[in-house]
Write a protein that holds these residues in place. Structure first.
Motif, mmCIF file in Angstrom:
data_model
loop_
_atom_site.group_PDB
_atom_site.id
_atom_site.type_symbol
_atom_site.label_atom_id
_atom_site.label_comp_id
_atom_site.label_asym_id
_atom_site.label_seq_id
_atom_site.Cartn_x
_atom_site.Cartn_y
_atom_site.Cartn_z
ATOM 1 N N ALA A 12 0.809 -1.210 0.000
ATOM 2 C CA ALA A 12 0.000 0.000 0.000
ATOM 3 C C ALA A 12 0.845 1.264 0.000
ATOM 4 O O ALA A 12 0.329 2.358 -0.254
ATOM 5 C CB ALA A 12 -0.927 0.011 1.208
ATOM 6 N N THR A 13 2.141 1.131 0.286
ATOM 7 C CA THR A 13 3.018 2.300 0.280
ATOM 8 C C THR A 13 4.116 2.195 -0.772
ATOM 9 O O THR A 13 4.517 3.202 -1.353
ATOM 10 C CB THR A 13 3.663 2.517 1.657
ATOM 11 O OG1 THR A 13 4.350 1.313 2.052
ATOM 12 C CG2 THR A 13 2.604 2.844 2.702
ATOM 13 N N PRO A 34 2.865 2.475 -4.616
ATOM 14 C CA PRO A 34 1.877 1.470 -4.206
ATOM 15 C C PRO A 34 1.237 0.765 -5.391
ATOM 16 O O PRO A 34 0.994 1.369 -6.437
ATOM 17 C CB PRO A 34 0.845 2.290 -3.421
ATOM 18 C CG PRO A 34 1.007 3.693 -3.904
ATOM 19 C CD PRO A 34 2.452 3.842 -4.232
#
Length: 328
Positions: A12-13, A34
Motif C-alpha cells: 500500500a506504500t 503502491p
C-alpha cells in the motif's frame, strides 16, 4: 536466449520488483509506488496502469520482454479473496506474464524468513495480516481486511488508538498519557476543547498522519508511558491470537519447531519491544506443548517472491535460500 524469473512484493506504500536470472543471480531491483488496488485511484484500473508502467520500466531498462520471464511470483497486498485473486490474475496475464503464482504479500515473509519455506508470518506495517504455510503446502491467511476482520495492527491503527486514548483522558476521566502532550505540541493547541476541532482537520489535510502518531506511541512507550505500552501490548496480543489461529489451521507436526516471522515496518522498526513481546507471550502461553523460533525479517519480503519463482522452475540451485537472501 537468457531466461529470468520475476519476484514482486506489492504493498500500500511501495512495491519491490526483483529480476533474477535462472541461476539465481540478481539482475535488477526496482522500487515503485503502491500497487494495492485498495489505495489506488481507480481501484483495479489503477492497479492495471501501475503494473503496466512498472513492468514496462523494468523490462525496458534490462532490454528484455515478458517472454523472457519463465516464472514469476507475486505477493500483493489486497489479494484477500478469491474474487480479488481472479481479477488481479487476469490483469497480470493480460500484461504478458503467463507462468506465475499470486498470493497475498504476507506469504512472502514465510518464504523470505524460513529456510524450509514452512512457518507463519506476521506482517505489521501499513496494515496487518497473518499468513502461514505447512509442510504439506496448506496455506492460510488470517486478517487483512481491516475492520471487517477486526484487524488490530498497522501503524495507522496504532495511531488512531492513541487519538482515542487521548480523548478518553480529556473527556472520559481515563489516566493521563504523555501522548496528550505530544499531540497538543504537534497540533499547536493548549486547550482540550480544541482537540477535536483540530485533530480531524489535521488528519485530512496531511498535517499529521495516523502512521506518524503510531510512531509517537513507540516513543511514549520508551518513556514508560503506561497508556502507550498498553496500546502496544493490546495490538501484540491481538496479532498473537491470529498466529494461534494459523497454528490450529495448519496442524504442524508434533516436535517441529514452528518458525514465526515478524515482518513489516512496525514489527521490524518499532523502537519499543512491548508489541513484539506481547505477540511472543500470547503464542507461547497458548501453545505450551510447542516450540517456537521468532525471526525478525531482515531481508525484504521480495526475496521470498524470488525464491518462490525459482522453486517453480525445473532448474535446481544448491542452497537456494542462502543464495537468494544473501543478495538483498
Amino acid at each position: 536466449m537468457k531466461k529470468y524469473v520475476l519476484g514482486m512484493d506489492g504493498g500500500a506504500t511501495k512495491t519491490h520488483a526483483a529480476l533474477f536470472d535462472i541461476d539465481g543471480n540478481k539482475v535488477d531491483m526496482l522500487e515503485w509506488g503502491p500497487t494495492n488496488h485498495e489505495v489506488l485511484d481507480g481501484g483495479f484500473d489503477g492497479f492495471r496502469k501501475e503494473m503496466k508502467d512498472l513492468l514496462s520500466s523494468l523490462f525496458s531498462r534490462n532490454s528484455i520482454t515478458a517472454g523472457d520471464i519463465v516464472s514469476s511470483a507475486f505477493g500483493m497486498a489486497g489479494v484477500d479473496t478469491r474474487k480479488q485473486h481472479k481479477i488481479i490474475s487476469g490483469i497480470i496475464e493480460n500484461l504478458g506474464i503467463k507462468d506465475f503464482v499470486l498470493f497475498n504479500d504476507a506469504y512472502l515473509g514465510v518464504k523470505a524468513g524460513c529456510p524450509s519455506g514452512v512457518g507463519i508470518c506476521v506482517i505489521n506495517g501499513s496494515g496487518c495480516t497473518i499468513a502461514g504455510i505447512n509442510a504439506e503446502g496448506k496455506m492460510i491467511q488470517i486478517g487483512g481486511q481491516g475492520s471487517l476482520t477486526r484487524d488490530v495492527g498497522g501503524g495507522g491503527s496504532i495511531g488512531m488508538e492513541a487519538i482515542r486514548c487521548v480523548y478518553d483522558h480529556l473527556f472520559r476521566l481515563e489516566p493521563y498519557t504523555i501522548l496528550k502532550d505530544m499531540l497538543f505540541e504537534k497540533l499547536q493547541i493548549s486547550s482540550k476543547y480544541d482537540f477535536m476541532e483540530v485533530m480531524p482537520e489535521a488528519l485530512s489535510s496531511g498535517i499529521i498522519s495516523a502512521g506518524e502518531i503510531g510512531k509517537m506511541v513507540f516513543e511514549a512507550a520508551n518513556k514508560g508511558d503506561e497508556t502507550a505500552i498498553s496500546i502496544l501490548e493490546f495490538v501484540g496480543k491481538s496479532l498473537g491470537k491470529s498466529v494461534n489461529g494459523a497454528i490450529h489451521e495448519l496442524n504442524f507436526k508434533d516436535g517441529d519447531v514452528i518458525e514465526v516471522v515478524l515482518a513489516g515496518s512496525v514489527n521490524v522498526k518499532g523502537s519499543n519491544p512491548s508489541l513484539v513481546n506481547a505477540i511472543k507471550k500470547e503464542v507461547t502461553d497458548k501453545n505450551p506443548d510447542k516450540k517456537f523460533e521468532f525471526i525478525i525479517l531482515q531481508q525484504p519480503p521480495v526475496a521470498g517472491a524470488v525464491i518462490w519463482a525459482l522453486q517453480r522452475t525445473e532448474h535446481k540451485i544448491d542452497n537456494l535460500f542462502e543464495k537468494i537472501t544473501s543478495q538483498f
